[in-house]
Scaffold this active site. Structure first.
Site, PDB file in Angstrom:
ATOM      1  N   TRP A 112       2.401  -3.668 -11.064  1.00 59.55           N
ATOM      2  CA  TRP A 112       1.584  -2.852 -10.909  1.00 59.55           C
ATOM      3  C   TRP A 112       0.918  -2.935 -12.006  1.00 59.55           C
ATOM      4  O   TRP A 112      -0.317  -3.060 -12.144  1.00 59.55           O
ATOM      5  CB  TRP A 112       1.895  -1.278 -11.272  1.00 59.55           C
ATOM      6  CG  TRP A 112       2.811  -0.069 -10.142  1.00 59.55           C
ATOM      7  CD1 TRP A 112       3.891  -0.126  -9.843  1.00 59.55           C
ATOM      8  CD2 TRP A 112       1.667  -0.675  -8.657  1.00 59.55           C
ATOM      9  NE1 TRP A 112       4.477   0.168  -8.051  1.00 59.55           N
ATOM     10  CE2 TRP A 112       2.821   0.252  -7.610  1.00 59.55           C
ATOM     11  CE3 TRP A 112       0.664  -0.922  -8.354  1.00 59.55           C
ATOM     12  CZ2 TRP A 112       2.257   1.078  -6.665  1.00 59.55           C
ATOM     13  CZ3 TRP A 112       0.681   0.123  -6.794  1.00 59.55           C
ATOM     14  CH2 TRP A 112       1.036   0.058  -5.945  1.00 59.55           C
ATOM     15  N   ASP A 182      -0.310   3.480 -17.996  1.00 64.00           N
ATOM     16  CA  ASP A 182       0.029   4.106 -16.254  1.00 64.00           C
ATOM     17  C   ASP A 182       1.454   4.342 -16.405  1.00 64.00           C
ATOM     18  O   ASP A 182       2.596   4.065 -16.643  1.00 64.00           O
ATOM     19  CB  ASP A 182      -0.593   2.609 -15.371  1.00 64.00           C
ATOM     20  CG  ASP A 182      -0.025   3.395 -13.984  1.00 64.00           C
ATOM     21  OD1 ASP A 182       0.080   4.294 -13.749  1.00 64.00           O
ATOM     22  OD2 ASP A 182      -0.034   2.092 -13.150  1.00 64.00           O
ATOM     23  N   LYS A 206       5.009  10.596  -7.869  1.00 59.48           N
ATOM     24  CA  LYS A 206       6.327   9.954  -7.844  1.00 59.48           C
ATOM     25  C   LYS A 206       7.163  11.279  -7.960  1.00 59.48           C
ATOM     26  O   LYS A 206       7.963  11.461  -8.274  1.00 59.48           O
ATOM     27  CB  LYS A 206       6.023   8.924  -8.483  1.00 59.48           C
ATOM     28  CG  LYS A 206       5.133   8.343  -8.418  1.00 59.48           C
ATOM     29  CD  LYS A 206       5.779   6.518  -6.984  1.00 59.48           C
ATOM     30  CE  LYS A 206       4.230   6.069  -6.803  1.00 59.48           C
ATOM     31  NZ  LYS A 206       3.842   4.890  -7.501  1.00 59.48           N
TER      32      LYS A 206
END
Ligand SMILES: *Cc1c(COP(=O)(O)O)cnc(C)c1O
Length: 390
Positions: A112, A182, A206
């Site tokens: 990511w 993030d 999530k």
């Protein structure tokens, strides 16, 4: 329409999906109970205006719950945006880097982070302060190895790399430059020292709710950095000025986020309680890895193991397939690892109950007992053979 088929929670499987992911049963039950009409409102949450008093209240309560959990006052704004965490890969550099004449520094600990930097390059000058690609993103950098540029516009990190299962164990500290994080896959899983963060973002699906809303927590002074001329919807100031209602926000997703926040506070003991629960769950699985004599070979180095995504390999791809198939037979689903890492990934977010983790542990113990000596992996050492990497 066909007659609706009523289901019960007894039919639910143990869902180890990396996202969208398991929700607390209590939250789903509350949604179910309130879905025809919100109490006292006469319309469903699916139907009400984002400018209605009912939604005013939901939005205010959700912001208040988040402020309480994160322990933030007026220093930061909380924004509810769309476009997922992926859009933040662009919005962060658009607002904080474009036209700044400075550099955006990225600490890349997995897939990511690597995706984020790719988008940032389109907006301005970036600098890779550290990248763990050489060891297939199985670790965090030692502090001394992080090389920042002279005066970065910000330093970007990924608190939990969902695919590799590598997690910062404490809030990172890289000095005075604004820290941008993030936190998509460990948001609300543990307390955060928000005074460290200039901007923290997380998609909800999530750990904090469902897809459709992304939370951005931004220190107010950073709002002054956005250059003029950005498309309105990509400018943080638009959303801050309009209280996340510059256009129609994802009403239902914000409502679910609010319910999850309340569940964390009232049922799980806040972020401290949540962190204890998550640590206990992760320990159950990592203890099996560590006692397996290499049969289950963890991807992440022990000192940076994720408490959210437990990633490991078995001695062969055949055994990995058999492991996943056997798990499904026990009602344990979505355990297949990401194709880039392979193997198994057990995502055990906030809402995964200990009982689900214990079922997985039992499967791991029984599967190893049945297979540890039958395959080429029975001999120790095979588990770390580089031939299986990739
Ligand atoms: C899932 C995830 C993303 C992508 O989120 P989208 O909402 O699908 O854009 C980004 N970063 C991390 C760490 C993630 O886990």
């Amino acid at each position: 329409m066909t007659e609706p088929k009523r289901t019960t929670s007894a039919e639910r499987l143990s869902n180890f999906s990396p996202g969208p992911a398991v929700l607390p049963v209590e939250v789903i039950e509350q949604i179910q109970a309130e879905l025809l009409t919100l109490p006292g409102v006469g319309s469903s949450i699916l139907e009400i205006s984002h400018r209605s008093p009912a939604f005013d209240r939901i939005l205010e309560e959700t912001v208040a719950e988040l402020r309480g959990l994160l322990g933030i006052g007026d220093s930061h704004d909380i924004l509810f945006l769309q476009g997922g965490a992926s859009l933040q890969f662009s919005m962060v550099p658009m607002n904080l880097l474009r036209g700044s004449g400075r550099t955006g520094d990225y600490v890349v600990t997995g897939t990511w982070g690597a995706t984020a930097i790719k988008e940032a390059r389109k907006e301005g000058q970036v600098h890779v302060a550290w990248d763990g690609a050489a060891t297939r993103h199985d670790r965090l950098p030692p502090a001394a190895d992080v090389r920042l540029s002279a005066d970065p516009a910000y330093v970007h990190v990924t608190s939990n790399e969902t695919i590799q299962g590598v997690q910062w164990q404490v809030d990172p500290d890289f000095g005075p430059a604004p820290l941008v994080c993030d936190a998509s896959s460990d948001f609300l899983s543990r307390p955060l020292d928000m005074s460290r963060y200039g901007l923290l973002y997380a998609c909800a699906q999530k750990n904090a709710g469902i897809a459709g809303v992304t939370v951005v927590v931004i220190r107010r002074d950073l709002l002054d950095r956005s250059p003029d001329g950005l498309p309105a919807m990509l400018d943080y100031r638009t959303h801050a000025t309009n209280g996340s209602r510059a256009n129609t926000p994802p009403v239902f997703a914000i409502y679910v986020l609010g319910l999850v926040c309340r569940w964390v506070r009232t049922a799980m003991g806040g972020l401290e309680g949540m962190a204890r629960h998550n640590a206990a769950k992760a320990k159950v699985l990592y203890d099996v890895l560590d006692a397996s004599e290499g049969f289950y070979a963890g991807h992440a180095q022990p000192e940076c193991r994720s408490k959210m995504n437990v990633t490991f390999r078995l001695p062969s791809e055949e055994l990995e397939k058999a492991f996943v198939t056997g798990a499904v037979r026990r009602g344990l689903v979505d355990l297949k690892g990401h194709r880039s890492v392979g193997g198994i990934r057990a995502s055990i977010y906030n809402a995964m109950p200990m009982a689900g983790v214990e079922s997985l542990r039992d499967h791991m113990l029984e599967f190893r007992a049945a297979h540890a000596r039958s395959g080429p992996a029975g001999q120790s050492g095979a588990a770390s053979s580089p031939a299986r990497d990739g």
